[in-house]
Write a protein that holds these residues in place. Sequence first.
Motif, PDB file in Angstrom:
ATOM      1  N   TRP A  10       0.863  -1.181   0.000  1.00 47.45           N
ATOM      2  CA  TRP A  10       0.000   0.000   0.000  1.00 47.45           C
ATOM      3  C   TRP A  10       0.905   1.238   0.000  1.00 47.45           C
ATOM      4  N   GLN A  16      -5.579   3.379   3.978  1.00 45.93           N
ATOM      5  CA  GLN A  16      -6.410   2.322   3.433  1.00 45.93           C
ATOM      6  C   GLN A  16      -7.673   2.162   4.266  1.00 45.93           C
ATOM      7  N   ASN A  18     -10.888   0.073   5.764  1.00 40.78           N
ATOM      8  CA  ASN A  18     -11.249  -1.305   6.115  1.00 40.78           C
ATOM      9  C   ASN A  18     -12.660  -1.651   5.656  1.00 40.78           C
ATOM     10  N   VAL A  20     -13.488  -1.576   2.374  1.00 36.13           N
ATOM     11  CA  VAL A  20     -13.437  -2.035   0.986  1.00 36.13           C
ATOM     12  C   VAL A  20     -12.312  -3.045   0.809  1.00 36.13           C
ATOM     13  N   GLU A  21     -12.474  -3.886  -0.200  1.00 36.53           N
ATOM     14  CA  GLU A  21     -11.406  -4.801  -0.616  1.00 36.53           C
ATOM     15  C   GLU A  21     -10.627  -4.129  -1.733  1.00 36.53           C
ATOM     16  N   HIS A  22      -9.301  -4.246  -1.682  1.00 37.71           N
ATOM     17  CA  HIS A  22      -8.443  -3.625  -2.697  1.00 37.71           C
ATOM     18  C   HIS A  22      -7.676  -4.700  -3.441  1.00 37.71           C
ATOM     19  N   ARG A  23      -7.602  -4.547  -4.775  1.00 41.53           N
ATOM     20  CA  ARG A  23      -6.768  -5.443  -5.571  1.00 41.53           C
ATOM     21  C   ARG A  23      -6.246  -4.692  -6.796  1.00 41.53           C
ATOM     22  N   TYR A  40     -11.341  -1.134  -6.184  1.00 38.73           N
ATOM     23  CA  TYR A  40     -11.890  -1.037  -4.831  1.00 38.73           C
ATOM     24  C   TYR A  40     -13.299  -1.619  -4.844  1.00 38.73           C
ATOM     25  N   LYS A  43     -17.132  -3.993   0.762  1.00 42.52           N
ATOM     26  CA  LYS A  43     -17.331  -5.245   1.479  1.00 42.52           C
ATOM     27  C   LYS A  43     -18.809  -5.434   1.840  1.00 42.52           C
ATOM     28  N   GLN A  71     -11.642   5.053  -3.697  1.00 45.26           N
ATOM     29  CA  GLN A  71     -11.852   4.319  -2.449  1.00 45.26           C
ATOM     30  C   GLN A  71     -13.070   4.868  -1.700  1.00 45.26           C
TER      31      GLN A  71
END
Length: 322
Positions: A10, A16, A18, A20-23, A40, A43, A71
């Motif tokens: 990151w 960042q 918590n 959302v999922e990040h990839r 993003y 969740k 995000q």
Amino acid sequence: MKDLKLTEVWDKVFPQSNKVEHRKVTFVNRYGITLAADMYIPKGTEGKLPAIAVSGPFGAVKEQVSGLYAQTMAERGFLTIAFDPSFTGESSGEPRYVASPDINTEDFCAAVDFLSVCDLVDADRIGIMGICGWGGFAINAAAIDTRIKATVASTMYDMSRVTANGYFDAMNADQRYELRKQLNAQRTEDMKNGSYALAGGVIDPLPEDAPQFVKDYYAYYKTKRGYHQRSLNSNNGWNKTSALSFINMPILSYCDEIRSAVLLIHGEKAHSRYFSEDTFKRLKGDNKELMFIPGASHVDLYDQTDIIPFDKIETFFKEYLR
């Protein structure tokens, strides 16, 4: 697709979430350039989601402003991607640090391609969001791509207009001719040197008599607040000769034919507000809106989350990405 070496740590200039999922993801535009993006995903959601592609500002990378916007909108229920434009950041493209009115508009359309076939996305509910110079490219993409159902341009620049005419349209034809001469002489020098000269990063050290908006850029790009090692504005800037194509290719020629929804957001005190004002005058239909943020400058809308109107942006996208 080119195999990109993407950093997995990151390294954003914002914390960042918590929620959302990040990839990391990649996709290819129609020029064969592989673009790198951060995805993003909110969740706790089910089913196919509305999606938004985000980029900008001009000379920034996805670890800066666009990532913050992406995000934040993911926290509000949208699947989002923040991408590095062609030739910049973690995206591919040679020579490096080139900007193009056509290719950078295509970058947004390629992002829509990617989202349209993503298993997590409802292909009928895709929007885009551009900040600063990428606000202009977002408007241009909306004029081309009928798959885009809603567009937000925040603190927008029209890069063709400012390049060809200077700030506040102060440049005349003779001055423009001199600029062309300088840039074409630079092309010759680049050919002789076998490399491309760079320019346009935020000036450092900052002159005491610099205009306030230049001081604002410095306060973001050159300090801990927004500095990033891959950002052109934080470092040595663009390929100088990129400016040539913008002089002759206005990007907003068909913005009056956009039928999808458009929201323009600008700071009340921004030096650049005339770009949004004049663009709004050309937009047609009852699904277009111009919003001013009281007391805000151009750069305030980069990262000042207390004044960036995320509630309004969320409402806008929920209305038009139904």
